[in-house]
Design a protein around this motif. Structure first.
Motif, short mmCIF file in Angstrom:
data_model
loop_
_atom_site.label_atom_id
_atom_site.label_comp_id
_atom_site.label_asym_id
_atom_site.label_seq_id
_atom_site.Cartn_x
_atom_site.Cartn_y
_atom_site.Cartn_z
N GLU A 190 0.83 -1.20 0.00
CA GLU A 190 0.00 0.00 0.00
C GLU A 190 0.86 1.25 0.00
O GLU A 190 1.81 1.38 0.77
CB GLU A 190 -0.91 0.00 1.23
CG GLU A 190 -1.84 1.20 1.29
CD GLU A 190 -2.73 1.16 2.53
OE1 GLU A 190 -3.52 2.10 2.71
OE2 GLU A 190 -2.63 0.18 3.30
N SER A 249 5.25 2.87 -4.96
CA SER A 249 5.28 3.40 -6.32
C SER A 249 6.34 2.66 -7.12
O SER A 249 7.39 2.29 -6.60
CB SER A 249 5.59 4.91 -6.31
OG SER A 249 6.87 5.15 -5.78
N LEU A 282 -6.30 -3.68 -6.01
CA LEU A 282 -5.66 -2.54 -6.67
C LEU A 282 -6.58 -1.31 -6.66
O LEU A 282 -6.40 -0.40 -7.46
CB LEU A 282 -5.32 -2.90 -8.12
CG LEU A 282 -4.25 -3.99 -8.30
CD1 LEU A 282 -4.12 -4.35 -9.77
CD2 LEU A 282 -2.91 -3.55 -7.76
N SER A 283 -7.53 -1.28 -5.71
CA SER A 283 -8.46 -0.16 -5.66
C SER A 283 -7.71 1.14 -5.38
O SER A 283 -6.69 1.16 -4.69
CB SER A 283 -9.52 -0.39 -4.59
OG SER A 283 -8.92 -0.55 -3.31
N HIS A 284 -8.22 2.23 -5.96
CA HIS A 284 -7.67 3.58 -5.79
C HIS A 284 -6.23 3.70 -6.32
O HIS A 284 -5.48 4.58 -5.91
CB HIS A 284 -7.68 4.00 -4.31
CG HIS A 284 -9.04 3.92 -3.68
ND1 HIS A 284 -10.07 4.75 -4.03
CD2 HIS A 284 -9.54 3.07 -2.75
CE1 HIS A 284 -11.15 4.45 -3.32
NE2 HIS A 284 -10.86 3.42 -2.55
N SER A 285 -5.85 2.79 -7.21
CA SER A 285 -4.51 2.85 -7.80
C SER A 285 -4.49 3.75 -9.03
O SER A 285 -5.54 4.11 -9.57
CB SER A 285 -4.04 1.44 -8.18
OG SER A 285 -3.95 0.60 -7.05
N LYS A 286 -3.30 4.10 -9.47
CA LYS A 286 -3.12 4.89 -10.68
C LYS A 286 -2.12 4.18 -11.59
O LYS A 286 -1.07 3.73 -11.15
CB LYS A 286 -2.60 6.29 -10.35
CG LYS A 286 -3.59 7.20 -9.66
CD LYS A 286 -2.99 8.59 -9.47
CE LYS A 286 -3.97 9.53 -8.78
NZ LYS A 286 -3.39 10.89 -8.61
#
Length: 308
Positions: free
Chosen positions: A192, A195, A211-215
């Motif tokens: 979490e 990067s 992978l929620s809220h990932s970019k």
């Protein structure tokens, strides 16, 4: 004594396997879902009635058919991540053959099929109390108890020691630069807030990950497969979709409509799709056809008729 064996499934088995899966999971729903309006994907998993979904799983996952005295009576589907970690996605035995010890034999057989797997994961519905006892009896322990599902894991002791295995380590806030992490395996790892940039992660295999809220920005996804995903409320911006295929796709339980805004879909085809209430506005439709009829001619005829 009747013998239970596993055989690799082929697409030729898809229709029969789908029929047995539907029969099994509908039988479970009758037993555990008193209110049939309840959606429980552990009892009736997505696509369990779809032959095309079965074909996809046969092609992409470890799909074995269960043979009992030479008769096809069920199936087991597994995902193997790397060499050391496995997940039992689905197991189903025809209700007419349940109670003969087939299920426990199948679990033992799939573990023997992949002897290097050190940890097996699976989930089952919180409602299926018999499953809880079944998996515990086979050495699986509960890792999560929720209102909707129970998660289990079974760790298998290996005779060989893995010198490269790091476990229960706190490596948070570490930085890795110009490092070779190829063919590494990560299991129950918290990343979490991490990067990854300017790195080669080609041929990576990710399964059962949050992978929620990932970019994902400035990424090369050429020839990548995305399957069995929940992309609700996601956004795709400045994305190149040349050659991409959308198959057996739906809008989920909420059924929010898709929006294609300022998109170039030249030469695209929509075949055997449900397009009720679809709206197309202010779009270039030159050469567009519906059932091989040019839309421009249809609109021209409509406008002529409406003037009369």
């Amino acid at each position: 004594m009747l013998q239970t064996t596993l055989e690799k499934a082929t697409v030729n088995d898809a229709e029969q396997l789908t029929a047995i899966m539907k029969k099994t999971f509908d039988f479970e729903a009758e037993k555990w879902l008193s209110n049939r309006d309840i959606i429980d994907y552990n009892i009736q998993p997505p696509g369990y009635t779809s032959i095309e979904m079965t074909k996809y799983m046969i092609r992409e996952l470890e799909y074995f058919k269960v043979m009992y005295d030479g008769l096809l009576v069920g199936g087991i589907i597994a995902t193997i991540s790397g060499k050391s970690y496995g997940r039992i996605d689905r197991i189903f035995i025809d209700p007419e053959h349940q109670g003969n010890g087939i299920g426990s034999t199948v679990i033992n057989l799939i573990e023997k099929e992949f002897p290097f797997v050190r940890a097996w994961d699976l989930e089952t519905s919180s409602r299926q109390l018999n499953n809880h006892h079944f998996y515990k009896k086979l050495g699986y322990v509960v890792t999560f108890e929720g209102e909707e599902e129970y998660c289990f894991v079974k760790h298998i002791k290996q005779s060989l020691q893995h010198d490269s295995l790091l476990t229960n380590q706190n490596l948070s806030y570490q930085q890795f630069e110009n490092s070779d992490l190829s063919h590494s395996e990560y299991y129950q790892v918290t990343m979490e807030g991490s990067s990854v940039s300017n790195s080669n992660v080609s041929h990576i295999h990710m399964s059962n990950c949050n992978l929620s809220h990932s970019k994902f920005q400035n990424i090369n996804y050429r020839k990548t497969m995305f399957a069995d995903l929940n992309l609700s409320d996601s956004e795709f911006i400045y994305v190149t979709l040349s050659g991409v295929q959308f198959q057996d796709t739906n809008l989920g339980d909420i059924a929010k409509p898709l929006v294609f805004n300022r998109c170039d879909l030249t030469g695209s085809k929509l075949i055997n799709c449900d397009l009720k209430h679809v709206e197309i506005e202010k779009s270039e439709i030159s050469g567009m056809k519906i059932d091989n009829i040019p839309v421009e001619e249809l609109l021209q005829l409509y406008y002529q008729t409406s003037k009369n």
